[in-house]
Design a protein around this motif. Structure first.
Motif, PDB file in Angstrom:
ATOM      1  N   GLY A  34       0.813  -1.209   0.000  1.00 41.92           N
ATOM      2  CA  GLY A  34       0.000   0.000   0.000  1.00 41.92           C
ATOM      3  C   GLY A  34       0.843   1.254   0.000  1.00 41.92           C
ATOM      4  N   GLY A  35       1.912   1.251   0.796  1.00 38.07           N
ATOM      5  CA  GLY A  35       2.806   2.409   0.845  1.00 38.07           C
ATOM      6  C   GLY A  35       3.539   2.621  -0.454  1.00 38.07           C
ATOM      7  N   LEU A  36       3.910   1.522  -1.104  1.00 38.14           N
ATOM      8  CA  LEU A  36       4.601   1.620  -2.397  1.00 38.14           C
ATOM      9  C   LEU A  36       3.687   2.232  -3.447  1.00 38.14           C
ATOM     10  CD1 LEU A  36       7.300   0.618  -3.873  1.00 38.14           C
ATOM     11  CD2 LEU A  36       5.857  -1.242  -4.701  1.00 38.14           C
ATOM     12  N   GLN A  37       2.456   1.734  -3.513  1.00 36.57           N
ATOM     13  CA  GLN A  37       1.531   2.217  -4.532  1.00 36.57           C
ATOM     14  C   GLN A  37       1.049   3.636  -4.248  1.00 36.57           C
ATOM     15  OE1 GLN A  37      -1.453  -0.872  -4.713  1.00 36.57           O
ATOM     16  NE2 GLN A  37      -0.200  -2.154  -6.063  1.00 36.57           N
ATOM     17  N   ALA A  38       1.015   4.035  -2.975  1.00 33.46           N
ATOM     18  CA  ALA A  38       0.644   5.412  -2.644  1.00 33.46           C
ATOM     19  C   ALA A  38       1.673   6.396  -3.177  1.00 33.46           C
ATOM     20  CB  ALA A  38       0.497   5.570  -1.133  1.00 33.46           C
ATOM     21  N   ARG A  39       2.913   5.950  -3.295  1.00 37.54           N
ATOM     22  CA  ARG A  39       3.989   6.822  -3.773  1.00 37.54           C
ATOM     23  C   ARG A  39       4.161   6.739  -5.286  1.00 37.54           C
ATOM     24  NH1 ARG A  39       4.770   5.225   1.305  1.00 37.54           N
ATOM     25  NH2 ARG A  39       5.876   6.577   2.781  1.00 37.54           N
ATOM     26  N   TYR A  40       4.145   5.519  -5.823  1.00 40.26           N
ATOM     27  CA  TYR A  40       4.465   5.327  -7.227  1.00 40.26           C
ATOM     28  C   TYR A  40       3.272   4.913  -8.089  1.00 40.26           C
ATOM     29  CZ  TYR A  40       9.272   5.435  -5.518  1.00 40.26           C
ATOM     30  OH  TYR A  40      10.458   5.814  -4.946  1.00 40.26           O
ATOM     31  N   GLY A  41       2.147   4.633  -7.458  1.00 38.68           N
ATOM     32  CA  GLY A  41       0.981   4.212  -8.212  1.00 38.68           C
ATOM     33  C   GLY A  41       1.030   2.735  -8.577  1.00 38.68           C
ATOM     34  N   LYS A  42       0.017   2.301  -9.298  1.00 43.47           N
ATOM     35  CA  LYS A  42      -0.067   0.926  -9.791  1.00 43.47           C
ATOM     36  C   LYS A  42      -0.188   0.989 -11.300  1.00 43.47           C
ATOM     37  CE  LYS A  42      -2.725  -3.350  -9.432  1.00 43.47           C
ATOM     38  NZ  LYS A  42      -3.914  -4.005  -8.810  1.00 43.47           N
ATOM     39  N   GLY A  43       0.790   0.429 -12.002  1.00 39.58           N
ATOM     40  CA  GLY A  43       0.805   0.539 -13.450  1.00 39.58           C
ATOM     41  C   GLY A  43       0.913   1.974 -13.916  1.00 39.58           C
ATOM     42  N   GLY A  44       1.569   2.803 -13.091  1.00 43.48           N
ATOM     43  CA  GLY A  44       1.746   4.198 -13.448  1.00 43.48           C
ATOM     44  C   GLY A  44       0.578   5.096 -13.079  1.00 43.48           C
ATOM     45  N   VAL A  45      -0.491   4.521 -12.477  1.00 41.67           N
ATOM     46  CA  VAL A  45      -1.682   5.292 -12.126  1.00 41.67           C
ATOM     47  C   VAL A  45      -1.824   5.357 -10.608  1.00 41.67           C
ATOM     48  CG1 VAL A  45      -4.192   5.445 -12.324  1.00 41.67           C
ATOM     49  CG2 VAL A  45      -2.826   4.585 -14.245  1.00 41.67           C
ATOM     50  N   VAL A  46      -1.900   6.575 -10.071  1.00 44.61           N
ATOM     51  CA  VAL A  46      -2.074   6.774  -8.633  1.00 44.61           C
ATOM     52  C   VAL A  46      -3.562   6.796  -8.313  1.00 44.61           C
ATOM     53  CG1 VAL A  46      -1.657   8.338  -6.696  1.00 44.61           C
ATOM     54  CG2 VAL A  46       0.074   8.074  -8.491  1.00 44.61           C
ATOM     55  N   ALA A  47      -3.955   6.038  -7.287  1.00 46.08           N
ATOM     56  CA  ALA A  47      -5.365   5.988  -6.893  1.00 46.08           C
ATOM     57  C   ALA A  47      -5.834   7.361  -6.418  1.00 46.08           C
ATOM     58  CB  ALA A  47      -5.557   4.955  -5.791  1.00 46.08           C
ATOM     59  N   PRO A  48      -7.098   7.721  -6.669  1.00 42.99           N
ATOM     60  CA  PRO A  48      -7.616   9.030  -6.240  1.00 42.99           C
ATOM     61  C   PRO A  48      -7.400   9.318  -4.763  1.00 42.99           C
ATOM     62  CG  PRO A  48      -9.164   7.978  -7.726  1.00 42.99           C
ATOM     63  CD  PRO A  48      -8.100   6.958  -7.444  1.00 42.99           C
ATOM     64  N   ASP A  49      -7.552   8.307  -3.908  1.00 36.14           N
ATOM     65  CA  ASP A  49      -7.372   8.522  -2.471  1.00 36.14           C
ATOM     66  C   ASP A  49      -5.930   8.853  -2.108  1.00 36.14           C
ATOM     67  OD1 ASP A  49     -10.032   8.023  -2.114  1.00 36.14           O
ATOM     68  OD2 ASP A  49      -9.770   5.967  -1.363  1.00 36.14           O
ATOM     69  N   ASP A  50      -4.995   8.482  -2.977  1.00 32.49           N
ATOM     70  CA  ASP A  50      -3.574   8.718  -2.708  1.00 32.49           C
ATOM     71  C   ASP A  50      -3.042   9.938  -3.436  1.00 32.49           C
ATOM     72  OD1 ASP A  50      -3.325   6.409  -1.121  1.00 32.49           O
ATOM     73  OD2 ASP A  50      -3.016   5.152  -2.895  1.00 32.49           O
ATOM     74  N   ALA A  51      -3.842  10.565  -4.287  1.00 34.98           N
ATOM     75  CA  ALA A  51      -3.347  11.609  -5.186  1.00 34.98           C
ATOM     76  C   ALA A  51      -2.752  12.794  -4.432  1.00 34.98           C
ATOM     77  CB  ALA A  51      -4.462  12.075  -6.111  1.00 34.98           C
ATOM     78  N   SER A  52      -3.435  13.264  -3.379  1.00 40.47           N
ATOM     79  CA  SER A  52      -2.947  14.423  -2.636  1.00 40.47           C
ATOM     80  C   SER A  52      -1.632  14.113  -1.937  1.00 40.47           C
ATOM     81  CB  SER A  52      -3.987  14.860  -1.607  1.00 40.47           C
ATOM     82  OG  SER A  52      -3.501  15.942  -0.832  1.00 40.47           O
ATOM     83  N   TYR A  53      -1.580  12.951  -1.276  1.00 37.80           N
ATOM     84  CA  TYR A  53      -0.338  12.547  -0.600  1.00 37.80           C
ATOM     85  C   TYR A  53       0.791  12.385  -1.607  1.00 37.80           C
ATOM     86  CZ  TYR A  53       3.184   9.597   1.501  1.00 37.80           C
ATOM     87  OH  TYR A  53       4.388   9.096   1.912  1.00 37.80           O
ATOM     88  N   GLN A  54       0.511  11.706  -2.732  1.00 39.55           N
ATOM     89  CA  GLN A  54       1.554  11.452  -3.714  1.00 39.55           C
ATOM     90  C   GLN A  54       2.112  12.753  -4.278  1.00 39.55           C
ATOM     91  OE1 GLN A  54       1.965  11.815  -7.187  1.00 39.55           O
ATOM     92  NE2 GLN A  54       3.810  10.532  -7.277  1.00 39.55           N
ATOM     93  N   ALA A  55       1.250  13.724  -4.524  1.00 42.87           N
ATOM     94  CA  ALA A  55       1.697  15.001  -5.070  1.00 42.87           C
ATOM     95  C   ALA A  55       2.619  15.727  -4.087  1.00 42.87           C
ATOM     96  CB  ALA A  55       0.489  15.872  -5.417  1.00 42.87           C
ATOM     97  N   GLU A  56       2.253  15.724  -2.819  1.00 44.75           N
ATOM     98  CA  GLU A  56       3.078  16.384  -1.796  1.00 44.75           C
ATOM     99  C   GLU A  56       4.406  15.662  -1.630  1.00 44.75           C
ATOM    100  OE1 GLU A  56       0.809  16.581   1.743  1.00 44.75           O
ATOM    101  OE2 GLU A  56      -0.728  17.926   0.907  1.00 44.75           O
ATOM    102  N   TRP A  57       4.348  14.329  -1.558  1.00 43.25           N
ATOM    103  CA  TRP A  57       5.571  13.527  -1.411  1.00 43.25           C
ATOM    104  C   TRP A  57       6.497  13.732  -2.598  1.00 43.25           C
ATOM    105  CZ3 TRP A  57       6.877   9.467  -4.744  1.00 43.25           C
ATOM    106  CH2 TRP A  57       7.994   8.707  -4.361  1.00 43.25           C
TER     107      TRP A  57
END
Length: 215
Positions: free
Chosen positions: A85-108
């Motif tokens: 879950g932590g990996l996909q929150a940062r790098y996405g899955k198949g290059g796509v970041v889940a909507p729930d992770d988008a804000s965190y991923q952008a800040e990170w």
């Protein structure tokens, strides 16, 4: 490790690499690390690489230390440790970041890139417990030099590897490490290389490839 681990080429004296993205265990002036046994420098066509300063034997440690589990350990692969879950929150899955992770991923991502650190996901190792097939798989990410060691600069070779990767004890927190051991005699000046595994390819980047790990 998957994808093409692209590195910044040296910009200082011959043989010494730029300090911008150096790990703390590498001398910024000389590129020396691993008790002076390894130098980080220019690897033609690859950016940075790790090179033996002296001859290295698989059975005789060059620093006077004892063998580790009967092998000559030259270093450890360390980094930030995530679950899936932590990996996909940062790098996405198949290059796509889940909507729930988008804000965190952008800040990170913004924080990392503001420090000149990439967000490719190309320095990730999987770690699993060979004795427990039901254990959680963890991911060791060495892309950020602040959390990594000199071993992040080791390049890939499936044809002439001279190192192999072994798992380490401890699969639950940021102390998770992978051991880098010498597989054959290495001569002074030779580049240190290990096989990233079948998921690796020069035409791919990041986590779009299957992540290859060790047990």
């Amino acid at each position: 490790i998957v994808g093409w681990r692209e590195r910044t080429p040296p910009a200082t004296a011959a043989g010494a690499a730029t300090t911008a993205l150096f790990t703390s265990d590498v001398d910024p002036d000389t590129g020396l690390c691993a008790d002076g046994r390894v130098r980080i420098g220019d690897s033609p066509g690859k950016g940075l690489g790790a090179f033996a300063v002296c001859a290295l034997s698989p059975r005789t440690p060059s620093n006077g230390e004892a063998l580790v589990r009967g092998e000559h350990q030259i270093g450890e692969y360390r980094g930030e440790v995530y679950n899936l879950g932590g990996l996909q929150a940062r790098y996405g899955k198949g290059g796509v970041v889940a909507p729930d992770d988008a804000s965190y991923q952008a800040e990170w991502s913004a924080r990392r890139q503001a420090r000149g650190v990439g967000v490719t996901g190309s320095y990730v190792f999987t770690v699993s417990d060979a004795l427990d097939p039901w254990s959680e798989v963890l991911y060791v990410d060495a892309e950020d030099p602040e959390h990594a060691l000199w071993t992040r600069y080791i390049n890939h070779s499936s044809e002439r590897p001279n190192l192999v990767v072994r798992s380490s004890n401890g699969l639950s927190d940021a102390r998770t490490t992978l051991r880098i051991v010498i597989a054959r005699q290495i001569e002074a000046g030779e580049e240190l290389l290990f096989d990233y595994g079948p998921g690796y390819g020069f035409g791919a980047t990041g986590l779009d490839q299957a992540v290859e790990g060790v047990s």
